[in-house]
Write an enzyme that holds these catalytic residues in place. Structure first.
Site, mmCIF file in Angstrom:
data_model
loop_
_atom_site.group_PDB
_atom_site.id
_atom_site.type_symbol
_atom_site.label_atom_id
_atom_site.label_comp_id
_atom_site.label_asym_id
_atom_site.label_seq_id
_atom_site.Cartn_x
_atom_site.Cartn_y
_atom_site.Cartn_z
ATOM 1 N N ARG A 1 13.721 3.136 12.375
ATOM 2 C CA ARG A 1 12.426 4.711 11.966
ATOM 3 C C ARG A 1 11.463 3.803 13.908
ATOM 4 N NH1 ARG A 1 9.736 4.731 5.969
ATOM 5 N NH2 ARG A 1 9.259 6.163 7.054
ATOM 6 N N ALA B 1 3.085 -1.139 4.695
ATOM 7 C CA ALA B 1 2.574 -1.233 5.828
ATOM 8 C C ALA B 1 2.409 -2.911 6.400
ATOM 9 C CB ALA B 1 1.806 0.171 6.215
ATOM 10 N N GLU C 1 12.738 -10.256 0.846
ATOM 11 C CA GLU C 1 12.274 -8.939 1.866
ATOM 12 C C GLU C 1 13.283 -7.786 1.428
ATOM 13 O OE1 GLU C 1 12.878 -8.638 5.817
ATOM 14 O OE2 GLU C 1 10.459 -7.275 5.863
ATOM 15 N N ARG D 1 5.073 11.673 -2.917
ATOM 16 C CA ARG D 1 5.066 12.659 -0.985
ATOM 17 C C ARG D 1 5.838 11.736 -0.826
ATOM 18 N NH1 ARG D 1 -0.526 12.238 -1.495
ATOM 19 N NH2 ARG D 1 -1.410 13.268 -3.574
ATOM 20 N N ASN E 1 8.323 -5.807 -1.523
ATOM 21 C CA ASN E 1 7.949 -4.443 -0.340
ATOM 22 C C ASN E 1 6.791 -4.693 0.502
ATOM 23 O OD1 ASN E 1 7.794 -2.324 1.146
ATOM 24 N ND2 ASN E 1 9.155 -1.530 -0.390
ATOM 25 N N ARG F 1 7.524 0.208 13.519
ATOM 26 C CA ARG F 1 8.203 -0.168 12.426
ATOM 27 C C ARG F 1 9.201 -1.628 12.271
ATOM 28 N NH1 ARG F 1 6.345 3.227 7.955
ATOM 29 N NH2 ARG F 1 5.870 4.911 9.472
ATOM 30 N N TYR G 1 11.390 8.741 0.959
ATOM 31 C CA TYR G 1 11.120 7.888 0.091
ATOM 32 C C TYR G 1 11.596 7.608 -1.487
ATOM 33 C CZ TYR G 1 8.170 5.529 3.110
ATOM 34 O OH TYR G 1 7.567 5.412 4.682
ATOM 35 N N HIS H 1 12.560 -3.190 1.378
ATOM 36 C CA HIS H 1 12.845 -1.636 1.856
ATOM 37 C C HIS H 1 13.309 -0.871 1.410
ATOM 38 C CE1 HIS H 1 9.585 -3.804 4.611
ATOM 39 N NE2 HIS H 1 10.143 -4.744 4.795
ATOM 40 N N PRO I 1 0.454 -1.416 0.178
ATOM 41 C CA PRO I 1 0.291 0.065 -0.106
ATOM 42 C C PRO I 1 0.662 1.483 0.187
ATOM 43 C CG PRO I 1 0.032 -1.267 2.108
ATOM 44 C CD PRO I 1 0.694 -1.911 1.330
ATOM 45 N N ASN I 2 0.574 1.836 -0.514
ATOM 46 C CA ASN I 2 0.544 3.536 -0.732
ATOM 47 C C ASN I 2 2.251 3.632 -1.849
ATOM 48 O OD1 ASN I 2 -0.981 4.708 0.803
ATOM 49 N ND2 ASN I 2 -0.222 3.862 2.413
HETATM 50 O O1 CA2 Z 1 11.084 1.402 3.535
HETATM 51 C C1 CA2 Z 1 9.746 0.514 2.994
HETATM 52 O O2 CA2 Z 1 10.049 0.151 2.054
HETATM 53 C C2 CA2 Z 1 8.043 0.527 3.112
HETATM 54 O O3 CA2 Z 1 7.981 -0.528 3.471
HETATM 55 C C3 CA2 Z 1 7.778 1.590 2.983
HETATM 56 C C4 CA2 Z 1 6.607 1.664 3.515
HETATM 57 C C5 CA2 Z 1 6.691 1.930 5.073
HETATM 58 O O4 CA2 Z 1 5.114 1.601 5.783
HETATM 59 C C6 CA2 Z 1 7.204 0.538 5.785
HETATM 60 O O5 CA2 Z 1 7.623 0.375 7.141
HETATM 61 C C7 CA2 Z 1 8.977 1.229 4.900
HETATM 62 C C8 CA2 Z 1 5.388 2.903 3.301
HETATM 63 C C9 CA2 Z 1 4.923 3.224 1.990
HETATM 64 C C10 CA2 Z 1 4.378 3.943 1.367
HETATM 65 O O6 CA2 Z 1 4.445 4.638 0.053
HETATM 66 C C11 CA2 Z 1 4.760 6.349 0.693
HETATM 67 C C12 CA2 Z 1 5.667 6.507 -0.982
HETATM 68 C C13 CA2 Z 1 5.033 8.201 -0.715
HETATM 69 C C14 CA2 Z 1 4.616 8.911 0.419
HETATM 70 C C15 CA2 Z 1 4.066 8.611 0.933
HETATM 71 C C16 CA2 Z 1 4.282 6.421 1.705
#
Ligand code: CA2
Length: 145
Positions: free
Chosen positions: A108, A78, A99, A19, A75, A112, A24, A101, A11-12
């Site tokens: 963090r 969340a 896995e 964003r 990946n 997490r 990221y 990330h 997700p996201n």
């Molecule tokens: O670091 C990573 O790849 C994560 O999997 C990213 C997840 C986070 O919940 C994990 O703890 C670590 C979040 C992905 C959300 O992606 C976004 C990208 C742009 C703007 C907002 C969120």
């Protein structure tokens, strides 16, 4: 017979590059897909790349990878920290699971710190920005040799 590496995104991650660039980066998921496809093709593998915001769809993609794929790079975003359903689906696989990330979750927030993916993954790659995906493909190909 094509050998297909599945790359699954949670997700996201469709918002990458739009964003929170301070966490990221500015690379989009489409950019990552192109870079991963190039690396897989060069190594003689097909790639199946997916993103979903829906937990059940990711479970379906994991099951498909188990039927048709030679490795899974995931990946779970969340869902990494919450999903027993994804844990259960990955646990059924008999192929390498890596896995990935972009950030380093270990450095963090406390929520997490737990990964439901790590216990059922062959290995984990975190904290190298979007390059984490390319390192994961290298790892998968090395295992599959
Ligand atoms: O670091 C990573 O790849 C994560 O999997 C990213 C997840 C986070 O919940 C994990 O703890 C670590 C979040 C992905 C959300 O992606 C976004 C990208 C742009 C703007 C907002 C969120």
């Amino acid at each position: 017979m094509p050998k297909t590496i599945y790359i699954l995104n949670g997700p996201n991650l469709n918002l990458l590059g739009q964003r929170e660039p301070e966490i990221y980066g500015t690379t989009t998921l489409a950019d990552i897909e192109v870079a991963c496809a190039g690396k897989c093709t060069t190594a003689g593998y097909d790639m199946s790349f997916h993103q979903s915001n829906i937990e059940g769809e990711i479970v379906e993609q994991i099951q498909e990878a188990g039927r048709k794929g030679v490795a899974v790079i995931i990946n779970a975003a969340a869902y990494t920290h919450t999903s027993v359903a994804i844990y259960d689906a990955l646990k059924t696989l008999n192929i390498p699971v890596i896995e990935v990330h972009i950030s380093q979750p270990a450095s963090r927030e406390s929520f997490r710190q737990q990964s439901f993916i790590a216990p059922v993954a062959t290995g984990s790659i975190s904290g190298f920005g979007t390059n984490s995906y390319l390192l994961a493909i290298d790892a998968a190909i090395d295992i599959l040799k």
